[in-house]
Design a protein around this motif. Structure first.
Motif, PDB file in Angstrom:
ATOM      1  N   MET A 127      25.270 -18.894  -6.060  1.00  0.00           N
ATOM      2  CA  MET A 127      25.364 -19.478  -4.728  1.00  0.00           C
ATOM      3  C   MET A 127      26.042 -20.108  -5.012  1.00  0.00           C
ATOM      4  O   MET A 127      26.007 -21.573  -6.172  1.00  0.00           O
ATOM      5  CB  MET A 127      24.212 -20.204  -4.149  1.00  0.00           C
ATOM      6  N   TYR A 148      21.043  -6.290 -25.947  1.00  0.00           N
ATOM      7  CA  TYR A 148      20.036  -7.549 -26.684  1.00  0.00           C
ATOM      8  C   TYR A 148      18.767  -6.747 -26.690  1.00  0.00           C
ATOM      9  O   TYR A 148      17.383  -6.228 -27.348  1.00  0.00           O
ATOM     10  CB  TYR A 148      20.274  -8.473 -25.805  1.00  0.00           C
ATOM     11  N   LEU A 157      26.051 -10.866 -17.407  1.00  0.00           N
ATOM     12  CA  LEU A 157      26.343 -10.514 -18.506  1.00  0.00           C
ATOM     13  C   LEU A 157      24.749  -9.046 -18.522  1.00  0.00           C
ATOM     14  O   LEU A 157      24.442  -9.184 -19.943  1.00  0.00           O
ATOM     15  CB  LEU A 157      25.661 -11.022 -19.339  1.00  0.00           C
ATOM     16  N   ASP A 161      27.406 -21.844 -10.351  1.00  0.00           N
ATOM     17  CA  ASP A 161      26.069 -21.604 -11.081  1.00  0.00           C
ATOM     18  C   ASP A 161      26.191 -20.911 -12.124  1.00  0.00           C
ATOM     19  O   ASP A 161      26.674 -19.697 -12.176  1.00  0.00           O
ATOM     20  CB  ASP A 161      25.075 -21.963  -9.969  1.00  0.00           C
ATOM     21  N   ASP A 162      24.818 -20.827 -13.262  1.00  0.00           N
ATOM     22  CA  ASP A 162      24.890 -20.727 -13.642  1.00  0.00           C
ATOM     23  C   ASP A 162      24.180 -18.884 -13.624  1.00  0.00           C
ATOM     24  O   ASP A 162      24.258 -17.989 -14.350  1.00  0.00           O
ATOM     25  CB  ASP A 162      23.436 -20.729 -14.321  1.00  0.00           C
ATOM     26  N   ILE A 163      23.546 -18.150 -12.161  1.00  0.00           N
ATOM     27  CA  ILE A 163      22.690 -17.363 -12.033  1.00  0.00           C
ATOM     28  C   ILE A 163      23.838 -16.154 -12.247  1.00  0.00           C
ATOM     29  O   ILE A 163      24.013 -15.225 -12.416  1.00  0.00           O
ATOM     30  CB  ILE A 163      22.413 -17.535 -10.896  1.00  0.00           C
ATOM     31  N   ASP A 164      25.645 -16.469 -11.641  1.00  0.00           N
ATOM     32  CA  ASP A 164      26.606 -15.844 -11.281  1.00  0.00           C
ATOM     33  C   ASP A 164      26.705 -15.928 -12.693  1.00  0.00           C
ATOM     34  O   ASP A 164      26.948 -14.441 -12.790  1.00  0.00           O
ATOM     35  CB  ASP A 164      27.166 -16.878 -10.347  1.00  0.00           C
ATOM     36  N   PHE A 165      27.115 -16.310 -13.642  1.00  0.00           N
ATOM     37  CA  PHE A 165      26.943 -16.133 -14.852  1.00  0.00           C
ATOM     38  C   PHE A 165      26.740 -15.600 -15.701  1.00  0.00           C
ATOM     39  O   PHE A 165      26.893 -14.106 -15.867  1.00  0.00           O
ATOM     40  CB  PHE A 165      27.588 -16.936 -16.081  1.00  0.00           C
ATOM     41  N   LEU A 166      25.049 -15.787 -15.552  1.00  0.00           N
ATOM     42  CA  LEU A 166      24.228 -14.635 -15.717  1.00  0.00           C
ATOM     43  C   LEU A 166      23.764 -13.122 -15.715  1.00  0.00           C
ATOM     44  O   LEU A 166      23.819 -12.192 -16.318  1.00  0.00           O
ATOM     45  CB  LEU A 166      22.859 -15.240 -15.890  1.00  0.00           C
ATOM     46  N   LEU A 167      24.481 -12.631 -14.286  1.00  0.00           N
ATOM     47  CA  LEU A 167      24.264 -11.678 -14.010  1.00  0.00           C
ATOM     48  C   LEU A 167      24.983 -10.672 -14.099  1.00  0.00           C
ATOM     49  O   LEU A 167      25.233  -9.598 -14.280  1.00  0.00           O
ATOM     50  CB  LEU A 167      24.433 -11.873 -12.154  1.00  0.00           C
ATOM     51  N   GLU A 226      25.443  -6.474 -21.592  1.00  0.00           N
ATOM     52  CA  GLU A 226      25.421  -7.458 -22.940  1.00  0.00           C
ATOM     53  C   GLU A 226      23.226  -8.110 -23.221  1.00  0.00           C
ATOM     54  O   GLU A 226      22.750  -7.297 -23.978  1.00  0.00           O
ATOM     55  CB  GLU A 226      25.675  -9.400 -22.910  1.00  0.00           C
ATOM     56  N   ILE A 227      22.933  -7.747 -22.021  1.00  0.00           N
ATOM     57  CA  ILE A 227      21.112  -7.913 -22.194  1.00  0.00           C
ATOM     58  C   ILE A 227      21.365  -6.886 -22.361  1.00  0.00           C
ATOM     59  O   ILE A 227      19.724  -6.321 -23.097  1.00  0.00           O
ATOM     60  CB  ILE A 227      20.971  -8.809 -20.217  1.00  0.00           C
ATOM     61  N   ALA A 228      21.332  -5.764 -21.870  1.00  0.00           N
ATOM     62  CA  ALA A 228      20.659  -3.720 -22.100  1.00  0.00           C
ATOM     63  C   ALA A 228      20.798  -4.464 -23.394  1.00  0.00           C
ATOM     64  O   ALA A 228      19.778  -3.259 -24.221  1.00  0.00           O
ATOM     65  CB  ALA A 228      20.722  -2.951 -20.979  1.00  0.00           C
TER      66      ALA A 228
END
Lengths: 199, 467
Positions: free
Chosen positions: A1, A192, A185, A177-183, A188-190
Motif C-alpha cells: 500500500m 535463508y 524478496l 512502503d516496506d512490505i512491497d519491498f519484502l514481498l 531470498e527468504i526461502a
C-alpha cells in the motif's frame, strides 16, 4: 500500500515544550480497541486535551487556535514507552506531517516513518531556538526539506542538517512502503530458511 | 575480533543488507495479541496476500480480557470485538491461538517462555514493547509496530536498522529483600528513560548469573523502559534447566543438539561493546518510582530529588509530574499512603512473584483501606498457584487471587485505578493515566508491594519482613 509522498513543508508549528512525552499520552490505552486505523486523530493527546466532561482544556496547545501548522515541535525523548503504532496513526490522523524533537524513542521513530510522518531530530540549541521564535510570534515558521535533509527556523534563518537513512528517505519521497519491498524478496527468504539453524 | 552474543544472533538472521538502510531480518517466532494485530491482518487482506509462515506465529488475547468471571462473555463491547477479531483472523490464517479459558491462555510474554516456545538464539517479535522479556533466554526479542507486524505476518521478515551494543554488568551479591525488579529500577533511575535508546543491551555479571529465569525475565522485560531496543542474557545451565521438558522444547537427540548450539551463544572475551556500564549489586536497595516515567525512581527509604538537583531544561516537566502525583520535590517516600496494590503483569506475574508475595505476607493481614489485585500472568501460573495452596494463603490474609490477564497494568480492561488514587504496582509503567485516567502509579517489586499491602503506606520490605 503506497504511503503519501513527502514534500517540503514550510508552515507555522505547534510547540509542546514537554520532555519524555510517552505514547500513553499521545494515545491513551483505552482508545486502542479499534480494529482499523481510522479516527485516532480525534483522540490525539486525549487526556491532556479534554477534561473529564470531554470539554477542550483551554490551556492545552492543541486547543489554542493561535498555534497551527502541520509540524509538531516537542521536548526531548518524544514517543517513549509502548510500541503502539496507534500513536503514529493519531499524529498522522490529526494532520501532522513532521515531528521535531531533540531525541526520539526508537520504536516511535520507526512507526512514524512507516506512516509517512517524518521525525526530525535536531540539536538542543536548535530546538530551544524554535521555542523562542514561537514565543515571540505564534505564527513563526519552520521549513523542512527532506531532499536536502535540512530544517530551518524561518524567523532566525538558523538551519540544521538532520539524519535519515537513504533507504527510508527514498521510501518517504517516493511513497513506497516496506512490505512491497519484502514481498519482492520471496526467493531470498526461502533460501535463508533452507540454511537456518532449527531444532 | 570476537563477537558479542547480540551480533552472533543478529548476523545469523540477516537475509539481506541494504546499503545505508536497515537489514532484512528473519523472524523465528512471532507472537501476536488482539490490540496490535487487527490492522496488520487488514493490510494483508487488502493486498490480497496471506500469512507466510502461520506455524511460526502464536496468538493469545491478553490486554482486554477481564480477570474475574472469565467463563462469561467479555462485557465491554469493543474489547469483545477485538478479541473475537483475533480469533477470526487466526482461524482464517491457520494460526494457533490460546484463547480465553484455554489452559495456555495468558499474557503473551508469560505464555511464550512457559510453553518452551521461547528458546536461545531465536529472533522473536511481537507488537508489544515488552517483547524484550524473551531476551532472558539469550534471544533477540523486541517490540514492533503494527506495520512491522504486517511485514512479519506477510514475509516472516522485518526491516530493522542494527542497534548499537551496550553491556550492563552487575557484579556481586544482592542483599536479602532486594530483587531483580530493584536491579532494573535502579539502572533505569541512573540512565533515565532515554539512556538506552539506540542500543541493544546485554545484562551480564555475577549478580545476573545468580538469578532465576523468572527474575531474568523481569530485568529484560523493562529494558525498553530505558529506551533500549531490547535486553538479553546469555543462556546457561539455569536457562537449559528451565526449558527442558516444556511442551515445545526440543526433545531427545534434538535436545542435545540444541544445548550444544545454545552453549555457543555467549559474548567472546575480546568482543567490543559501543558502551559498557558497571554496577555493584551491594549498592542496590528496594526501589520505587515517585514520578510519571520509569526513570523517576529512588530507594524506598530515600527522598524525591530536591528541585535544585534537576536540570533547568527539565524543571518544568519535573514539576508537571510532581503536580500529577500530588508529591513535592524533596519529599520522603516511605510513609506515603497507598490505596491500591497490584501484583501481576508481564514484569512480575510469574509463579515466583506470587510465591515471594505470599511468603512475605505470611502471618500478616492486608491493611484496611487497601484494595489489592493479585493477578497471575497466565492460566499455567494460576494452576500452579492453586496447586501450591497460594490462593488459600492469600485469602487467609485478606487478599484475592484473580484470573490471568494484563489487568491493571494498562487500563484496557475492567481493572482500573480510580482518579487520584495511589497504586503500588509490580508492572512496568507509571505514565500519567497508565492504570486509568488520573491514576497515580508507584512501580516496585512484589516484596515492596507486599510491604505496602500490609501496612497501607510505602514501606521498605526489610523493615517488616524477616528474610
Amino acid at each position: 500500500m503506497p504511503i503519501e509522498k513527502f514534500v517540503t513543508v514550510q508552515t507555522s508549528f505547534v510547540p509542546m515544550p514537554i520532555e519524555n512525552v510517552d505514547t500513553d499520552q499521545i494515545i491513551p490505552a483505552r482508545f486502542l480497541k479499534a480494529t482499523t486505523k481510522d479516527g485516532f486523530g480525534d483522540n490525539l493527546f486525549f487526556d491532556w486535551r479534554y477534561d473529564k466532561a470531554g470539554q477542550p482544556k483551554s490551556d492545552f496547545v492543541l486547543n489554542n487556535s493561535a498555534y497551527t501548522g502541520t509540524v509538531l515541535v516537542a521536548g526531548k525523548n518524544f514517543g517513549s514507552g509502548s510500541s503502539r503504532e496507534h500513536a503514529a496513526w493519531a499524529i498522522a490522523g490529526y494532520g501532522f506531517k513532521v515531528v521535531v524533537s531533540s531525541f526520539f524513542a526508537d520504536i516511535f521513530r520507526n512507526n512514524s516513518l512507516n506512516n509517512g510522518v517524518l521525525p526530525v531530530q535536531v540539536s538542543e540549541v536548535f530546538l530551544a531556538g524554535l521555542f523562542d521564535a514561537v514565543e515571540t510570534n505564534n505564527k513563526a515558521e519552520v521549513k523542512v526539506d527532506l531532499e536536502n535533509q535540512t530544517i530551518s527556523n524561518v524567523s532566525t534563518g538558523a538551519s540544521e542538517h538532520f539524519e535519515i537513512n537513504t533507504y527510508k528517505k527514498s521510501c518517504l519521497m517516493n511513497g513506497y512502503d516496506d512490505i512491497d519491498f519484502l514481498l519482492s524478496l520471496e526467493k531470498e527468504i526461502a533460501a535463508y530458511e533452507k540454511q537456518a539453524v532449527k531444532f | 575480533m570476537g563477537k558479542t552474543l547480540f551480533d552472533k544472533i543478529w548476523d545469523s538472521h540477516v537475509v539481506k543488507t541494504i546499503e545505508d538502510g536497515p537489514n532484512v531480518l528473519y523472524i523465528d517466532r512471532h507472537f501476536i495479541h488482539e490490540v496490535t494485530s487487527p490492522q496488520a491482518f487488514g493490510g494483508i487482506k487488502a493486498r490480497g496476500g496471506k500469512v507466510a509462515r502461520p506455524d511460526q506465529v502464536i496468538a493469545t488475547p491478553d490486554h482486554n480480557i477481564p480477570t474475574i468471571n472469565q467463563h462469561l462473555t467479555i462485557q465491554d463491547e469493543l474489547s469483545r470485538h477485538q478479541v473475537e477479531t483475533l480469533k477470526k483472523n487466526c482461524e482464517e490464517n491457520g494460526i494457533t491461538m490460546y484463547g480465553l479459558n484455554h489452559p495456555y491462555n495468558g499474557i503473551v510474554h508469560v505464555v511464550g517462555p512457559e510453553l518452551g516456545i521461547t528458546q536461545p538464539g531465536m529472533t522473536i517479535v511481537c507488537g508489544d514493547s515488552h517483547t524484550s522479556t524473551h531476551g532472558a533466554f539469550g534471544s533477540i526479542a523486541f517490540g514492533i509496530g503494527t506495520s512491522e507486524v504486517e511485514m512479519a505476518l506477510a514475509t516472516q521478515c522485518i526491516m530493522q536498522p542494527k542497534p548499537k551494543r551496550l553491556r550492563i554488568n552487575i557484579e556481586g551479591e544482592l542483599a536479602k529483600g532486594v530483587t531483580s525488579k530493584d536491579i532494573i529500577l535502579y539502572i533505569i533511575a541512573d540512565v533515565s528513560t532515554g539512556g538506552g535508546t539506540g542500543y541493544f543491551v546485554e545484562f551480564a555479571g555475577s549478580a545476573i548469573r545468580g538469578l532465576s529465569m523468572e527474575a531474568r525475565m523481569t530485568i529484560c522485560n523493562m529494558s525498553i523502559e530505558m529506551g533500549a531496543r531490547g535486553g538479553m542474557i546469555a543462556p546457561d545451565e539455569t536457562t537449559f534447566e528451565y526449558i527442558k521438558g516444556r511442551e515445545q522444547a526440543p526433545k531427545g537427540e534434538q535436545w542435545n543438539k540444541a544445548v550444544n548450539y545454545w552453549k555457543s551463544l555467549c559474548t567472546d572475551e575480546d568482543a567490543v561493546f559501543d558502551k559498557e556500564l558497571h554496577y555493584a549489586a551491594e549498592d542496590i536497595e528496594p526501589m520505587i518510582t515517585y514520578g510519571t516515567n520509569p526513570g523517576m525512581g529512588a530507594k524506598v527509604r530515600g527522598n524525591i530529588p530536591a528541585l535544585e538537583t534537576i536540570e533547568d531544561s527539565s524543571k518544568n516537566s519535573f514539576q508537571k509530574s510532581m503536580e500529577y502525583m500530588g508529591f513535592a520535590a524533596g519529599d520522603k517516600i516511605e510513609g506515603k499512603p497507598v490505596d491500591y496494590v497490584f501484583v501481576g503483569s508481564c514484569t512480575n506475574g510469574r509463579i515466583e512473584d506470587l510465591r515471594s508475595f505470599c511468603d512475605a505476607i505470611k502471618g500478616k493481614q492486608k491493611a484496611e483501606g487497601v484494595t489489592a489485585w493479585i493477578v497471575p500472568g497466565s492460566k499455567q501460573v494460576e494452576k500452579q498457584a492453586l496447586a501450591e495452596g497460594l490462593k488459600e494463603q492469600l485469602e487467609m490474609a485478606g487478599f484475592e487471587l484473580r484470573q490471568p490477564g494484563c489487568s491493571a497494568c494498562l487500563a484496557m480492561n475492567d481493572d482500573k485505578i480510580p482518579e487520584g488514587k495511589y497504586a503500588v504496582a509490580t508492572s512496568n509503567r507509571n505514565f500519567e493515566g497508565r492504570q486509568g485516567p488520573g491514576s497515580r502509579t508507584l512501580l516496585a517489586s512484589p516484596l515492596t508491594a507486599a510491604a505496602a499491602a500490609v501496612t497501607g503506606v510505602v514501606t521498605d520490605p526489610r523493615t517488616i519482613f524477616n528474610f
